[in-house]
Motif scaffolding. Structure first.
Motif, short mmCIF file in Angstrom:
data_model
loop_
_atom_site.label_atom_id
_atom_site.label_comp_id
_atom_site.label_asym_id
_atom_site.label_seq_id
_atom_site.Cartn_x
_atom_site.Cartn_y
_atom_site.Cartn_z
N GLU A 41 -14.40 -29.60 -21.28
CA GLU A 41 -14.90 -30.93 -21.66
C GLU A 41 -15.33 -31.00 -23.13
O GLU A 41 -15.35 -32.07 -23.72
CB GLU A 41 -16.03 -31.35 -20.71
N ALA A 42 -15.65 -29.83 -23.69
CA ALA A 42 -16.14 -29.83 -25.08
C ALA A 42 -15.01 -29.80 -26.10
O ALA A 42 -15.26 -29.90 -27.30
CB ALA A 42 -17.06 -28.62 -25.28
N HIS A 43 -13.76 -29.59 -25.65
CA HIS A 43 -12.66 -29.46 -26.61
C HIS A 43 -11.52 -30.42 -26.33
O HIS A 43 -11.15 -30.64 -25.19
CB HIS A 43 -12.12 -28.02 -26.62
N GLN A 44 -10.99 -30.95 -27.41
CA GLN A 44 -9.79 -31.79 -27.33
C GLN A 44 -8.57 -30.87 -27.46
O GLN A 44 -8.65 -29.82 -28.06
CB GLN A 44 -9.75 -32.76 -28.53
N ASN A 45 -7.47 -31.32 -26.96
CA ASN A 45 -6.20 -30.66 -27.20
C ASN A 45 -6.13 -29.20 -26.71
O ASN A 45 -5.58 -28.33 -27.40
CB ASN A 45 -5.84 -30.72 -28.69
N VAL A 46 -6.73 -28.97 -25.54
CA VAL A 46 -6.63 -27.61 -24.97
C VAL A 46 -5.23 -27.46 -24.38
O VAL A 46 -4.83 -28.22 -23.51
CB VAL A 46 -7.71 -27.36 -23.88
N CYS A 100 -8.19 -22.54 -11.86
CA CYS A 100 -6.85 -23.15 -12.00
C CYS A 100 -6.88 -24.60 -11.54
O CYS A 100 -6.23 -25.47 -12.14
CB CYS A 100 -5.82 -22.37 -11.19
N SER A 101 -7.63 -24.88 -10.51
CA SER A 101 -7.71 -26.25 -10.00
C SER A 101 -8.36 -27.17 -11.05
O SER A 101 -7.91 -28.29 -11.30
CB SER A 101 -8.51 -26.22 -8.69
N LEU A 102 -9.39 -26.65 -11.69
CA LEU A 102 -10.05 -27.40 -12.76
C LEU A 102 -9.07 -27.67 -13.91
O LEU A 102 -9.00 -28.79 -14.44
CB LEU A 102 -11.22 -26.53 -13.25
N ALA A 103 -8.32 -26.64 -14.27
CA ALA A 103 -7.35 -26.78 -15.36
C ALA A 103 -6.31 -27.84 -15.02
O ALA A 103 -5.93 -28.66 -15.86
CB ALA A 103 -6.68 -25.43 -15.63
N LYS A 104 -5.88 -27.84 -13.75
CA LYS A 104 -4.86 -28.82 -13.32
C LYS A 104 -5.37 -30.25 -13.47
O LYS A 104 -4.63 -31.13 -13.86
CB LYS A 104 -4.50 -28.58 -11.84
N GLN A 105 -6.64 -30.43 -13.16
CA GLN A 105 -7.21 -31.78 -13.29
C GLN A 105 -7.08 -32.29 -14.72
O GLN A 105 -7.05 -33.48 -14.97
CB GLN A 105 -8.69 -31.78 -12.90
N HIS A 106 -7.03 -31.33 -15.68
CA HIS A 106 -6.92 -31.72 -17.09
C HIS A 106 -5.53 -31.45 -17.65
O HIS A 106 -5.35 -31.45 -18.87
CB HIS A 106 -7.99 -30.96 -17.90
N GLU A 114 5.94 -30.88 -17.89
CA GLU A 114 5.16 -32.09 -17.57
C GLU A 114 3.88 -32.15 -18.43
O GLU A 114 3.59 -33.15 -19.08
CB GLU A 114 4.81 -31.98 -16.09
N TYR A 115 3.15 -31.03 -18.47
CA TYR A 115 1.88 -31.00 -19.22
C TYR A 115 2.12 -31.11 -20.73
O TYR A 115 1.29 -31.62 -21.47
CB TYR A 115 1.12 -29.71 -18.95
N TRP A 116 3.20 -30.51 -21.18
CA TRP A 116 3.49 -30.49 -22.63
C TRP A 116 4.68 -31.38 -22.92
O TRP A 116 5.61 -30.99 -23.65
CB TRP A 116 3.83 -29.05 -23.08
N SER A 117 4.68 -32.56 -22.40
CA SER A 117 5.85 -33.43 -22.52
C SER A 117 6.10 -33.84 -23.98
O SER A 117 7.18 -34.32 -24.31
CB SER A 117 5.68 -34.67 -21.64
#
Ligand SMILES: Cc1ncc(COP(=O)(O)O)c(C=O)c1O
Length: 466
Positions: A210-215, A237-243, A298-301
């Protein structure tokens, strides 16, 4: 209690060294390495063994290892030891390849010679065969992914302050090569006093995300090599997927220790060692690439080609799929890969859940007995379900910053008592000026309760005369 300068009994600590069965086992081990062809023992079908949890059963498992019986090897975290039948098969296959280099007598199937091997091991890790690459080791897997990702200046990678150089080294490359910002999350570190929970670890990752943009990537160890703490990988991993952030997990210590299910964990990449807890030969590893890396697209489209195959002889042949492209790096060490597979089969037959439970049982015994026998010693591995692993790190000495003294303690433990462990160094807090040092003990499926009793007894004995 402080370290005691004691002139207590100078009783012969060498009596701890075990000699009785050494000759027999040394014989097996010597023949395995001498090139003398031995009659192979009939292969044990571990599925058929009754009472797969009994002490008798684990004794039988222990007998499959050629480890020197005069010492007790408790440093699997650095590297493991091949079971007898795996060693024998490895030796036979090496001879076969030497004798028939042209077609290897079709022993490993058709080109690229590892398809059957991959199909044999993938289900044991909760993966499809087209998601598993038989790599060289964890370092190889981590470097292939981190150096292959298409980073750009301003990208952020989140990692932790307790990663191994196998991850920090390629992270440092992309930092300088592409101008990526690598942010180390301060992990909660158990120091024996305050409780730690899985939630504490999840929160540390959540705050950083939450503290960083563009992770663009999260890299973390499933089990940290420094303290032996198991992180809640599935939840991270689940948390990462949410973002929509891909995850790369360093699983150097989990392959062969935990009952892994990559689909359930739902990470994007997982790099592990075959030669540590999985007890395969040196330079073997497992690399998991989820679903051909499709989620990354998908994430890095915004990036045309998110993952470059920098460690492949087939990077141009996209129609073959990522598994085959990444698997084929030229002529390979097929006997080594086959030996890893044989070891995996043994684990699958015993049951990876049983192995995990057994390792954790011994680890818990180790942690509990050490804490009881030396209540003032510092324990850095939580004895807490969900955070516990087969690694136990602790320091019995009063000055935990004194590396030299602890190294001497480790060496005397080996030389005078026969217990082989290692030391680790880490910062409890990221900005600590000093390193904290600890002994690191590995308990594995070839140990038993008496090994742990003996180790604790030896540590206590050495401590009071140190
Ligand atoms: C956490 C961690 N990652 C990676 C490695 C490197 O493993 P390998 O030798 O399989 O490359 C190690 C080795 O000890 C480790 O502890």
């Amino acid at each position: 209690m402080s370290d005691k300068e004691s002139n207590q009994t100078n009783r012969s600590r060498r009596s701890f060294l075990k000699g009785a069965t050494g000759a027999v086992v040394a014989g097996v081990s010597a023949s395995a390495f001498s090139g003398v062809v031995q009659a192979q023992q009939p292969r044990i079908d571990w599925n058929q063994q009754r009472q797969r949890n009994s002490r008798r059963f684990w004794r039988k498992v222990k007998k499959q290892f050629v480890l020197d019986r005069r010492t007790t090897y408790m440093n699997i975290g650095t590297t493991g030891s091949m079971p007898k039948h795996v060693l024998e098969g490895y030796e036979d296959n090496n001879k076969l390849v030497a004798k028939y280099p042209w077609d290897m007598k079709n022993k490993f199937g058709s080109w690229p010679y590892v398809a059957e091997m991959v199909a044999d091991v993938a289900p044991g890790f909760g993966a499809n065969p087209d998601e598993i690459i038989l790599s060289r080791n964890t370092t190889d897997g981590l470097c292939s992914i981190i150096n292959g990702l298409h980073f750009e200046p301003g990208d952020v990678i989140l990692t932790t302050h307790h990663e191994h150089i196998a991850a920090t080294s390629p992270l440092n490359v992309v930092k300088h090569r592409f101008g990526v910002e690598v942010v180390e999350i301060q992990l909660p570190v158990f120091t024996g006093t305050e409780e730690v929970t899985q939630q504490d670890y999840i929160e540390a990752f959540r705050e950083a995300i939450e503290a960083h943009q563009n992770v663009r990537l999260i890299v973390f160890s499933h089990i940290t090599y420094k303290t032996g703490t198991a992180l809640p990988a599935k939840e991270i991993c689940s948390l990462a997927k949410q973002h929509q952030i891909p995850t790369l997990v360093d699983g150097a210590h989990t392959v062969g220790m935990f009952d892994l299910d990559f689909h359930d964990m739902d990470c994007d990449f997982y790099a592990g060692s075959g030669h540590k807890w999985q007890c395969g030969p040196g330079a073997t590893g497992i690399l998991y690439v989820r679903d051909n890396g499709n989620r990354l697209n998908e994430y890095w489209s915004d990036r045309d080609n998110p993952l470059w195959l920098i460690n492949s002889s087939l990077s141009h042949a996209d129609h073959l799929g990522k598994q085959l492209q990444m698997q084929y790096i030229g002529n390979d060490n097929y006997p080594a890969k086959q030996a890893l597979v044989e070891s995996c089969k043994m684990w699958d037959e015993i049951g990876r859940d049983r192995i995990e439970a057994r390792i954790l049982e011994l680890s818990q015994q180790c942690k509990t007995q050490l804490s009881y026998a030396l209540p003032d010693a510092k324990m850095y591995s939580p004895n807490v379900e969900g955070l516990m692993s087969g690694l136990t790190t602790f320091n019995p000495l009063s000055d935990v910053t004194d590396k030299e003294r602890l190294t001497l303690f480790r060496d005397r433990l080996r030389e005078e008592y026969g217990y082989i462990v290692r030391t680790t160094s880490f910062k409890v807090h990221k900005d600590d000026a000093h390193q904290t040092h600890a002994l690191r003990i590995s308990t594995h499926l070839f140990h038993d309760e008496r090994d742990v009793d003996g180790l604790v007894e030896a540590i206590v004995d050495l401590y009071y005369s140190f």
